[in-house]
Design a protein around this motif. Structure first.
Motif, mmCIF file in Angstrom:
data_model
loop_
_atom_site.group_PDB
_atom_site.id
_atom_site.type_symbol
_atom_site.label_atom_id
_atom_site.label_comp_id
_atom_site.label_asym_id
_atom_site.label_seq_id
_atom_site.Cartn_x
_atom_site.Cartn_y
_atom_site.Cartn_z
ATOM 1 N N UNK A 119 7.984 71.366 44.239
ATOM 2 C CA UNK A 119 8.901 70.661 45.434
ATOM 3 C C UNK A 119 9.342 69.469 44.984
ATOM 4 N N UNK A 120 10.536 68.931 45.586
ATOM 5 C CA UNK A 120 11.013 67.479 45.730
ATOM 6 C C UNK A 120 11.393 66.991 44.129
ATOM 7 N N UNK A 121 11.850 68.176 43.555
ATOM 8 C CA UNK A 121 12.201 67.739 42.157
ATOM 9 C C UNK A 121 13.653 66.790 42.079
ATOM 10 N N UNK A 122 13.686 66.013 40.951
ATOM 11 C CA UNK A 122 14.980 65.256 40.864
ATOM 12 C C UNK A 122 15.987 66.071 40.291
ATOM 13 N N UNK A 171 19.319 72.601 16.782
ATOM 14 C CA UNK A 171 20.501 72.080 16.681
ATOM 15 C C UNK A 171 21.169 71.357 18.185
ATOM 16 N N UNK A 172 20.502 71.769 19.000
ATOM 17 C CA UNK A 172 20.661 71.214 20.534
ATOM 18 C C UNK A 172 19.372 71.096 21.236
ATOM 19 N N UNK A 173 18.636 70.036 21.277
ATOM 20 C CA UNK A 173 17.424 69.864 22.018
ATOM 21 C C UNK A 173 17.649 69.558 23.593
ATOM 22 N N UNK A 174 16.617 70.066 24.079
ATOM 23 C CA UNK A 174 16.668 69.717 25.885
ATOM 24 C C UNK A 174 16.684 68.434 25.913
ATOM 25 N N UNK A 175 17.402 67.678 26.718
ATOM 26 C CA UNK A 175 17.338 66.343 26.736
ATOM 27 C C UNK A 175 16.946 66.228 28.302
ATOM 28 N N UNK A 176 15.724 65.176 28.649
ATOM 29 C CA UNK A 176 15.353 65.157 29.745
ATOM 30 C C UNK A 176 14.924 63.593 30.166
ATOM 31 N N UNK A 177 15.121 63.208 31.399
ATOM 32 C CA UNK A 177 14.700 61.350 31.706
ATOM 33 C C UNK A 177 13.403 61.544 31.795
ATOM 34 N N UNK A 178 12.543 60.599 31.687
ATOM 35 C CA UNK A 178 11.589 60.042 32.012
ATOM 36 C C UNK A 178 11.331 59.654 33.364
ATOM 37 N N UNK A 179 10.189 59.650 34.060
ATOM 38 C CA UNK A 179 9.881 59.139 35.343
ATOM 39 C C UNK A 179 10.756 60.110 36.481
ATOM 40 N N UNK A 180 11.007 61.156 36.083
ATOM 41 C CA UNK A 180 11.794 61.986 37.214
ATOM 42 C C UNK A 180 11.083 63.361 37.185
ATOM 43 N N UNK A 181 11.099 64.055 38.414
ATOM 44 C CA UNK A 181 10.408 65.318 38.372
ATOM 45 C C UNK A 181 11.511 66.280 38.089
ATOM 46 N N UNK A 182 11.168 66.930 37.069
ATOM 47 C CA UNK A 182 11.989 68.107 36.330
ATOM 48 C C UNK A 182 11.442 69.388 36.863
ATOM 49 N N UNK A 183 12.304 70.299 37.652
ATOM 50 C CA UNK A 183 11.944 71.706 37.768
ATOM 51 C C UNK A 183 12.650 72.580 37.013
ATOM 52 N N UNK A 211 12.117 85.433 38.127
ATOM 53 C CA UNK A 211 12.555 83.981 37.853
ATOM 54 C C UNK A 211 11.045 83.317 38.022
ATOM 55 N N UNK A 212 10.656 82.634 37.313
ATOM 56 C CA UNK A 212 9.425 81.825 37.038
ATOM 57 C C UNK A 212 9.533 80.308 37.156
ATOM 58 N N UNK A 213 8.491 79.562 37.888
ATOM 59 C CA UNK A 213 9.046 78.224 38.240
ATOM 60 C C UNK A 213 7.762 77.247 37.347
ATOM 61 N N UNK A 214 8.142 76.230 36.990
ATOM 62 C CA UNK A 214 7.149 75.039 36.349
ATOM 63 C C UNK A 214 8.049 73.669 36.642
ATOM 64 N N UNK A 215 7.170 72.735 36.333
ATOM 65 C CA UNK A 215 7.815 71.490 36.661
ATOM 66 C C UNK A 215 6.926 70.350 35.394
ATOM 67 N N UNK A 216 7.761 69.658 35.185
ATOM 68 C CA UNK A 216 7.024 68.105 34.679
ATOM 69 C C UNK A 216 7.706 67.098 34.910
ATOM 70 N N UNK A 217 6.892 65.809 34.787
ATOM 71 C CA UNK A 217 7.323 64.449 34.789
ATOM 72 C C UNK A 217 7.100 63.790 33.750
ATOM 73 N N UNK A 218 7.723 63.302 32.789
ATOM 74 C CA UNK A 218 7.269 62.780 31.526
ATOM 75 C C UNK A 218 7.172 61.105 31.436
ATOM 76 N N UNK A 219 6.153 60.749 31.091
ATOM 77 C CA UNK A 219 5.696 59.369 31.271
ATOM 78 C C UNK A 219 6.487 58.302 30.152
ATOM 79 N N UNK A 220 6.793 58.899 28.981
ATOM 80 C CA UNK A 220 7.076 58.134 27.972
ATOM 81 C C UNK A 220 8.213 58.678 27.278
ATOM 82 N N UNK A 221 9.451 58.033 26.614
ATOM 83 C CA UNK A 221 10.263 58.525 25.959
ATOM 84 C C UNK A 221 9.914 58.904 24.354
ATOM 85 N N UNK A 222 10.601 60.091 24.008
ATOM 86 C CA UNK A 222 9.983 60.818 22.500
ATOM 87 C C UNK A 222 10.518 61.925 22.435
#
Length: 384
Positions: A119-122, A171-183, A211-222
């Motif tokens: 819930x409450x994903x960005x 060839x094309x990585x998944x690009x995500x922001x840090x400090x945001x909740x990604x669903x 459809x399965x669900x998961x989430x992450x919030x990454x703390x540091x770039x990399x």
């Protein structure tokens, strides 16, 4: 006594290892990765807590056992007691394990609940697995793309030295922001795959029709790497995952640039419908696409794998009717590993790979297929 000493030293070694794994990250291969997300940290802490509880139980159980063996040995004249049952003992060795299990279940349940709370994903990203690639779609951003293995065929064949990230580059990585909740919403086009990135403590099956669900919030770039963790067919080992985590401002800039890139690709695709490429141009483009997309099944030589994947060389489809050949690439073959490439390749790319298949790999039909031919085929099927 010698055997007793060996066992005691083994227990001490286990305890020391657990302590070293907790305070040192110099040898991460000896223990679970701590990861770069809050959830991965919780999972690691839970793992170490249960480990220490198990170590404490082992010390108590083996301590009592060794004490009894030593102080009640036959050489000291010990005589075994003769009793049938003891209600008190039965209660003790039933209640104590229950209490221990409850104490272990509380933090475990807390962690599992947190892992499932999407819930409450960005940001929401749909992940679709297919043989053998990943498709990423950013909800609300009009951005989607495929991510394929980027390791060269020469490395795989042993012609060139293997790189530092052999079979773990795309060839094309998944690009995500840090400090945001990604669903993550996860599904599959064909068979069951499993999207697994250890640094995120995310491992979820992608199941056709679900459809399965998961989430992450990454703390540091990399750059963080993973793999498909479900045996999904012949090229299961060629289905890596690469995630590039960026600062929030960098990610926002990437979104803008990616949208512009997609719009440019659409314009080029539209312009290609009126272009007429030479055989050399079509063959050059087609060969690259064939190596990247088709060779995994049909082989780089076009010989295929008898009984599993048909050969391109001498194929009746490839050397036969052009419309039928285009149709197989566009629509795929239901019930087989041959998937539809209508949304994976542009009309120009489909035309190029079809031309390469008809004039390379031991075939020589002399046919040249243009993007307009592919577009005309699609239009004819839409009208039916």
């Amino acid at each position: 006594m010698r055997r007793l000493q060996v066992i005691l030293w083994q227990l001490i070694t286990v305890l020391l290892f657990g302590f070293a794994a907790k305070v040192s990250a110099e040898q991460p291969s000896l223990n679970m990765t701590q990861g770069v997300t809050g959830i991965s940290g919780q999972v690691y802490d839970l793992h170490m807590l249960i480990f220490y509880i198990c170590c404490a139980i082992a010390v108590v159980v083996f301590g009592v056992m060794f004490y009894s063996m030593y102080h009640h040995r036959k050489s000291k004249g010990a005589v075994a007691a003769n009793f049938h049952e003891s209600t008190r003992v039965e209660i003790i060795w039933t209640v104590i394990p229950i209490v221990i299990l409850v104490l272990m279940a509380i933090p475990a349940t807390r962690t599992l609940v947190a892992m499932e709370d999407t819930s409450q994903s960005d940001l929401t990203v749909k992940i679709t697995g297919s043989q053998w690639k990943w498709h990423y779609s950013y909800f609300g951003e009009n951005i989607e793309f495929y991510s394929l293995l980027a390791t060269s065929q020469k490395e795989i064949d042993g012609i060139e030295d293997k790189g530092a990230h052999y079979l773990l580059e795309v060839d094309n990585p998944l690009v995500l922001p840090i400090n945001r909740k990604v669903r993550f919403l996860m599904t599959s086009d064909d068979v069951i795959h499993s999207w697994w990135v250890p640094d995120f403590a995310v491992k979820k099956d992608t199941v056709p029709g679900f459809i399965n669900e998961a989430w992450t919030r990454i703390d540091k770039p990399g750059i963080y790497r993973g793999q498909c963790a479900e045996l999904c067919g012949r090229a299961h080992g060629f289905m890596p995952i690469v995630v590039q985590a960026m600062e929030e401002s960098e990610f926002d800039a990437w979104l803008v640039a990616k949208k512009a890139e997609i719009e440019k690709a659409k314009q080029e695709a539209a312009e290609s419908l009126t272009a007429s490429l030479s055989k050399e141009e079509l063959m050059s483009i087609g060969e690259k696409i064939y190596v990247d997309r088709c060779a995994v099944c049909h082989q780089a030589s076009g010989a295929g794998i008898p009984g599993a994947f048909p050969a391109i060389t001498g194929s009746k489809v490839v050397t036969g009717d052009i419309s039928g050949h285009i149709g197989v690439i566009v629509n795929g073959r239901p019930g087989t590993a041959m998937q539809s490439f209508a949304n994976q390749l542009t009309d120009k790319e489909i035309a190029a790979v079809a031309t390469y298949q008809r004039n390379g790999l031991g075939n020589n039909t002399g046919d040249l297929i243009q993007a307009s031919d592919v577009n005309a085929y699609k239009a004819s099927k839409e009208g039916q």
